[in-house]
Scaffold this active site. Sequence first.
Site, PDB file in Angstrom:
ATOM      1  N   ASN A  15      60.572 -22.134 -17.434  1.00 23.64           N
ATOM      2  CA  ASN A  15      59.746 -23.342 -17.315  1.00 23.64           C
ATOM      3  C   ASN A  15      58.477 -23.066 -16.516  1.00 23.64           C
ATOM      4  OD1 ASN A  15      60.923 -25.914 -18.553  1.00 23.64           O
ATOM      5  ND2 ASN A  15      62.708 -24.921 -17.626  1.00 23.64           N
ATOM      6  N   MET A  91      66.778 -24.917  -7.265  1.00 21.11           N
ATOM      7  CA  MET A  91      68.146 -25.412  -7.209  1.00 21.11           C
ATOM      8  C   MET A  91      68.545 -26.015  -5.861  1.00 21.11           C
ATOM      9  SD  MET A  91      68.629 -24.969 -10.269  1.00 21.11           S
ATOM     10  CE  MET A  91      70.326 -25.412 -10.568  1.00 21.11           C
ATOM     11  N   HIS A 110      64.540 -31.795 -15.639  1.00 22.67           N
ATOM     12  CA  HIS A 110      65.995 -31.922 -15.595  1.00 22.67           C
ATOM     13  C   HIS A 110      66.560 -31.851 -17.014  1.00 22.67           C
ATOM     14  CE1 HIS A 110      69.868 -33.044 -13.998  1.00 22.67           C
ATOM     15  NE2 HIS A 110      69.994 -33.853 -15.043  1.00 22.67           N
TER      16      HIS A 110
END
Length: 203
Positions: A15, A91, A110
């Site tokens: 990402n 995380m 998400h």
Amino acid sequence: MKKIVSFLASGRGSNFTAVAKNIAKDKINAHLGILLTDNLNAGAVDHAKKFGMKSYFMDPKGYPDRESLEKDMIKQLESAGTDLVVAAGYMRMLGKKFVSHYKNRIINIHPALLPSFPGIHSQKQAFDYGVKITGCTTHFIDEGMDSGPIIMQAVVEINSDDSIQSISDKILMEEHRILPESVRLFCEERILIEGRKVIILSR
Ligand code: GRF
């Protein structure tokens, strides 16, 4: 003026790469800032090098608590002139002070349709629950767990021949589309937040 976009990442960094690529190619009107990671072996660190970006390992074990770790993270981000923080697979929960320092300026990706399946292993949560659709969500980070105002969502179907892996792959493809798109909207100042609602301004 072009915004400076910095990143938090803990893992492989796909990402991160999806967003950084768009900035590097001028498809997002922004400058690349820095990458902060809590994992020395994060793939994101290697990717950052390719973009000529500086990355910093912020070792949580080197700090007595989250607040002091995040104080240093803010210092690094500020010295890079950061306007927007993108949590691209980071995380850890972010603390009160960090979140209020970058209020409505931290975007998270998400892998589920929030408010369903917050937390970790969301693709597995959705698969095990038996839902017929799942997807991904970009949202601003607030003090809760995956609970901030939603920017974009993309839907992925779950068919009877799907596995957790095939669902995760389909979701990831959509993540790589909506995360850069959300960052682009932010950088074009086309995002208005009213309470929980995010309004996308057309040009
Ligand atoms: C993605 O599935 C993202 O939704 C979640 O963590 C994963 C990170 O993957 N928050 P990558 O490091 O961006 O490849």
